[in-house]
Scaffold this motif. Structure first.
Motif: not given
Length: 743
Positions: A26-32, A110-112, A116-118, A120-136
């Motif tokens: 998830r990446h939140e950003f502002d546009l003027v 990379q969003l132009e 404004t250029t947005v 992926s990097g330090k402004d991106t947050i993430c989490r393991i999807d809690p709904n899909y079953k991961s692994g084998e």
């Protein structure tokens, strides 16, 4: 190559990254100011689904190699002044399959948007999807990868702008990022993105209650396959409205089932709109027929089944990460504590956008239906690349690809798609001079003759498209394949490569399916040598186009030497045909006495025999009681082409055979053409009911029926010889790079 991007590859490094992982970003950003249109560059390993401000934008990473990453460029709307949110769910398969080669997990974008250029990097947050079953979890097939399990009970609105991330989300640190300079994006997607069509409204084929007797330690697919089904009227439907399941009508049953008929073979992503109590389980299976009086969810260890667990109230679920192929969907509803309403269950077709620029019509309505169904079959097997089948494998094979491309040039007049598939397989060249069996993949076996078929496909593409740039890419690979084979010639012939890794497959016919591996004995196979001649002849014309006179002369000389040697070694004068095998490895009765239609056809096409012998072989091929092992649907390409070297004598026979075999499938209810004439019963019940290689009649209808074949690259010159002696009337269009040719 994009190596100067500001964006970084991102992935949570503190998460143990095994196979079958889902991660939310998830990446939140502002546009003027309000932005009407922006450009987004995106790539990942393995697949992505993207939302902007809660609105779905697109999905689908191109099937690429880890060291040659492909990126998409998407046009983005729905941006507004102030806060915006980019949300991306990334699936990492993490284990190789027939269309995936394991790489490093990651997402980059990379969003132009105006000034404004947005990224992926330090402004991106993430989490393991809690709904899909991961692994084998269960695999659909070894070729296709994992099925899915999704539990919606804890699902939230993480893609929406008004969502507030909790403590389970984390920001990325330096160890979670890799710069684009260290892992550059190599090329833009070489073909168009898939398009989403309207949801298919299926009809109800069956309904009732089920009792589950199989334990939970078996696969879900096996449980669905062995559930006891009792047909009964357990739901109510008003017109085209929703389906209402009454949970108190179950009695002693474990749940309720529903079989849905999409009306014809389809390929797309699963979509569900349901109102249910939390914890209601929806088991989903898909397939191509109802021969078992249900969807065949489990066959030979294959698992065509997934699970969705409902949250409370109405909900919508779409699985973007694996296409389903088939005609039927079966749902088993269990753990119900209240009534269930299904507003929709089915698939959203995802198609490669093409125009049906070619056409064929004749005086026989069955031939016309065969042509139309061929075009449909071909289209169903086109997504990120050519696929053998959209159901069981979704894999790119060179021999299949050649059939599909040849027919596709006539049906669609589309050249970028075959060029991309040819290039994708070409990138899999191995040190032994063979291509991988599928691409992108790294498999334990390969099929030697398929690499020669790839050379033929590359030559076909240049002949039909005239695309010299595509040829510049394929020609060095073709040279490597053929030159490496030349080094292994012994006693004037190409011996079978020895080892468990080489599958000597030629056709799904008796003693041609390569069941026996050649480990240490010297064996010579006529099909391998004949395909080698055809590939050498094709490559000599490519060498001429590339101005490589030395290679052209060498390939012509080697092909001529092989012709002489093959006739001397393989000709069986007693039976008046060519035998299939010889040498130490052909020391059993089945191999020693093997004679087949495929070899006689290839011998004619390769110019191995005299015209007198060729005439006798054509006559033998047209005899239904010829004593030869028959070709199957796919390899009829070579039999029919061999017979049509004398079109006046055998044109009617070829089209009668097409009418007989492909008409049989239609009259058996087919909406796409099967892998073999046995249909679903072949391969231990896993026969495909939609196989791209069986679309070849389209090629014959237009190349020989309409009579249009290029004699110079790109149809700069062409033959025009309609088969007026075969059809009472005939008309159609052949698309070319220079415009349509009308008959």
């Amino acid at each position: 190559m994009l190596s100067d991007m500001e964006a970084s590859w991102v992935w949570p490094s503190d998460h143990e990254c095994g196979p079958n992982q889902y991660v939310q970003f998830r990446h939140e950003f502002d546009l003027v100011e309000l932005i009407d249109t922006a450009k987004l560059i995106i790539s990942c390993d393995t697949n992505y689904a993207l939302w902007i401000n809660g609105v779905f934008i697109d999905c689908g990473q191109y099937h690429d190699f880890p060291n040659h990453k492909i990126y998409d460029v998407l046009e983005i709307g729905n941006l507004k002044q102030g806060k915006n949110v980019l949300a991306c769910l990334v699936y990492y398969q993490g284990e190789g399959s027939f269309q995936y080669l394991k790489g490093q997990p990651g997402l980059i974008y990379q969003l132009e948007a105006g000034d404004t250029t947005v990224t992926s990097g330090k402004d991106t947050i993430c989490r393991i999807d809690p709904n899909y079953k991961s692994g084998e979890i269960d695999k659909i097939t070894g070729q296709l990868g994992y099925t899915f399990e999704y539990d919606a009970r804890e699902a939230d609105n993480w893609r929406e702008p008004n969502y507030t991330p909790g403590t389970d989300w984390s920001r990325l640190s330096d160890k979670d990022m890799l710069s684009a300079q260290n892992r550059p994006l190599e090329a833009i997607r070489p073909i168009k993105k898939l398009v989403f069509k309207d949801r298919i409204d299926p009809r109800i084929a069956a309904q009732g209650a089920f009792i589950r007797k199989t334990s939970d330690d078996t696969s879900l697919a096996e449980r669905m396959q062995t559930d006891y089904l009792s047909p009964r009227w357990v739901m109510d439907k008003q017109g085209n409205g929703p389906l209402n399941f009454m949970y108190d009508s179950l009695g002693d049953a474990d749940g309720q089932y529903l079989v849905l008929d999409l009306g014809r073979e389809e390929s797309g992503i699963f979509d569900l709109d349901i109102d249910a109590a939390a914890g209601t389980i929806v088991d989903i299976s898909w397939g191509e027929h109802l021969d078992d009086l249900r969807v065949r969810s489990y066959v030979g260890g294959r698992n065509f089944a997934s699970r969705y667990i409902c949250k409370e109230d109405r909900q919508r679920f779409t699985h973007y990460f694996k296409r389903l192929g088939g005609r039927y969907i079966q749902l088993h509803l269990s753990n119900m504590s209240d009534n269930v309403t299904i507003y929709y269950a089915g698939i959203i077709p995802t198609e490669y956008p093409i125009e049906h620029r070619g056409s064929f019509t004749c005086s026989d309505s069955l031939h016309n239906r065969i042509y139309q169904t061929c075009a449909r079959t071909l289209h169903l097997c086109m997504h990120e690349h050519y696929e053998d089948t959209p159901w069981r494998e979704q894999a790119l094979y060179a021999m299949d690809m050649r059939n599909q491309a040849l027919a596709g040039y006539y049906c669609f007049g589309e050249y970028d798609f075959p060029a991309a598939s040819i290039a994708l397989l070409g990138k899999s060249l191995r040190e032994d001079g063979f291509l991988e069996m599928c691409a992108p993949a790294q498999l334990s076996i390969t099929i030697p003759v398929f690499s020669l078929a790839w050379v033929l496909a590359a030559a076909d593409h240049y002949q039909y498209s005239g695309d010299i740039d595509a040829l510049r890419t394929s020609y060095p690979v073709a040279k490597s394949i053929l030159d490496k084979r030349a080094e292994s010639i012994v006693d004037g012939l190409l011996p079978v490569p020895c080892g468990e890794q080489y599958w000597q497959f030629y056709d799904w016919a008796y003693w041609l399916d390569g069941g026996e591996r050649i480990l240490d004995k010297k064996r010579y196979d006529a099909p391998l040598n004949l395909f080698y001649i055809l590939a050498l002849d094709a490559a000599s014309s490519l060498a001429e186009a590339m101005g490589d006179d030395e290679a052209k002369a060498a390939y012509q000389s080697l092909a001529n030497r092989l012709r002489s040697c093959i006739h001397e070694v393989f000709w069986d004068s007693q039976n008046g045909v060519y035998q299939t095998y010889t040498g130490e490895g052909a020391d059993n009765d089945s191999a020693r006495d093997h004679h087949c239609e495929l070899v006689q056809s290839l011998a004619i096409l390769a110019g191995v025999c005299s015209e007198e012998s060729a005439a006798a072989l054509r006559k033998r091929l047209a005899d239904e009681d010829n004593g030869l092992v028959k070709t199957t649907l796919s390899y009829s390409l070579y039999k029919f082409k061999a017979l049509l070297t004398d079109p006046d004598s055998y044109g009617a026979y070829v089209f009668d055979q097409i009418k007989r075999d492909w008409g049989y499938m239609l009259l058996s209810g087919a909406t796409s053409f099967w892998e073999t004439i046995k249909g679903a019963s072949d391969f231990g019940g896993a026969g495909s009911m939609c196989h791209g290689w069986s679309g070849i009649p389209a090629y014959f209808y237009q190349a020989y029926g309409l009579g249009i074949k290029p004699t110079a690259p790109g149809f700069a010159k062409y033959d025009r010889a309609p088969a007026s002696q075969v059809f009472k009337s005939i008309s159609g269009t052949v698309p070319t790079p220079h415009g349509p040719i009308m008959i």
